[in-house]
Design an enzyme around this catalytic site. Structure first.
Site, PDB file in Angstrom:
ATOM      1  CG  ASP A   1     -38.089  -4.225 -58.634  1.00 43.38           C
ATOM      2  OD1 ASP A   1     -37.976  -4.692 -59.624  1.00 43.38           O
ATOM      3  OD2 ASP A   1     -39.326  -3.693 -58.594  1.00 43.38           O
TER       4      ASP A   1
ATOM      5  CG  ASN B   1     -39.093   4.105 -63.393  1.00 41.42           C
ATOM      6  OD1 ASN B   1     -38.582   4.708 -63.696  1.00 41.42           O
ATOM      7  ND2 ASN B   1     -40.630   4.037 -63.332  1.00 41.42           N
TER       8      ASN B   1
ATOM      9  N   GLY C   1     -41.017 -13.991 -64.950  1.00 38.31           N
ATOM     10  CA  GLY C   1     -40.265 -12.900 -64.517  1.00 38.31           C
ATOM     11  C   GLY C   1     -40.002 -12.781 -63.160  1.00 38.31           C
TER      12      GLY C   1
ATOM     13  CG  ASP D   1     -41.810  -8.409 -62.663  1.00 36.41           C
ATOM     14  OD1 ASP D   1     -41.539  -9.742 -63.114  1.00 36.41           O
ATOM     15  OD2 ASP D   1     -42.202  -7.692 -62.999  1.00 36.41           O
TER      16      ASP D   1
ATOM     17  CB  THR E   1     -59.738  15.795 -78.058  1.00 37.38           C
ATOM     18  OG1 THR E   1     -60.734  16.025 -79.406  1.00 37.38           O
ATOM     19  CG2 THR E   1     -59.026  14.624 -78.538  1.00 37.38           C
TER      20      THR E   1
END
Length: 262
Positions: A6, A11, A108, A110, A188
């Protein structure tokens, strides 16, 4: 065994699959410049650590949303595993589901693979939420057809944009806030975590609710991707978490293509 690859924008995941069961998986940063030789050295070592060898791989299937990465992965399959790889969505591995959208050629790999696997595992209308480089929300109807969805920036992408655009904001890790932490931050970094995390939860819940209203009737919400568990801690919007949905889709597609060629 099947080697399912994949190739995503961030990644690449390599997984050994035997009889539909994932035996091992490995992840490496996506780099289209990485050669087949480099992949081979890396994979050879990892296979041995898991007690396997290259000879155990009898088939390879590739799903990619990074066209530039495809050639070297095909060379990897041919040169080092001595097989001709299947490429999801191409040739004999054409999509077995209907892409019921205005631009089916732009869906896509995926997302199509997720739809195949989710439909095989869950009946009825589905919303598949995939936490990747982008966060996608896909509608798969009860017949298994892909009917469209939503593309939003991934949470890490959103955080990177915020940090890069604001000179004094620190880089923080994405994590679930402590249960006793409110939504009025005192530091913050705390305010950033609240804004990113709870802002994302609100987006997920809001978009899923809007999709459900548009679909009408019962809908099962399936989440996949590396951050699915992180958000599942603080929302009940998901009915199921399927971390390996794309790899499972590749395995199913390979099985369908193999049966069809007999």
């Amino acid at each position: 065994m099947l080697l399912a690859i994949d190739a995503g924008n961030t990644n690449l995941v390599f997984a050994l699959v035997d009889g539909g069961e994932i035996k091992a998986r490995w992840r490496i940063a996506t780099d289209p410049r990485r050669t087949a030789d480099q992949y081979s050295v890396w994979l050879h070592q990892l296979l041995e650590l898991e007690g396997y060898s290259r000879a155990d791989v009898s088939a390879v299937i590739i799903g990619t949303v990074v066209p530039r990465a495809l050639h070297n992965l095909e060379v990897l399959a041919a040169k080092y595993f001595h097989v001709e790889p299947m490429v999801a969505g191409q040739g004999g591995t054409a999509w077995p589901l209907k892409l019921d959208v205005d631009e089916p050629h732009n869906v896509g790999a995926d997302r199509a693979l997720n739809a195949i696997a989710a439909h095989a595992k869950h009946p009825g209308d589905l919303i598949v939420v995939d936490f990747g480089t982008a966060t996608t929300f896909d509608y798969v109807d009860g017949s298994g057809a892909y009917r469209g969805g939503i593309i939003a920036p991934g949470i890490n992408l959103s955080l990177d944009a915020l940090v890069n655009a604001a000179a004094k904001l620190p880089r923080i890790a994405i994590e679930a806030p402590k249960k006793d932490l409110g939504v009025i931050g005192r530091t913050t970094s705390g305010q950033m975590l609240i804004g990113i995390y709870w802002g994302y939860v609100a987006m997920i819940e809001g978009l899923v609710e809007r999709m459900k209203r548009e679909i009408g009737g019962p809908v099962t919400v399936v989440a996949t991707g590396g951050l699915a568990d992180l958000f599942d801690e603080h929302t009940d919007v998901f009915n199921a978490i399927e971390p390996d949905l794309t790899i499972q889709g590749l395995s199913l597609l390979h099985d369908m293509a193999t049966r069809g060629s007999r």
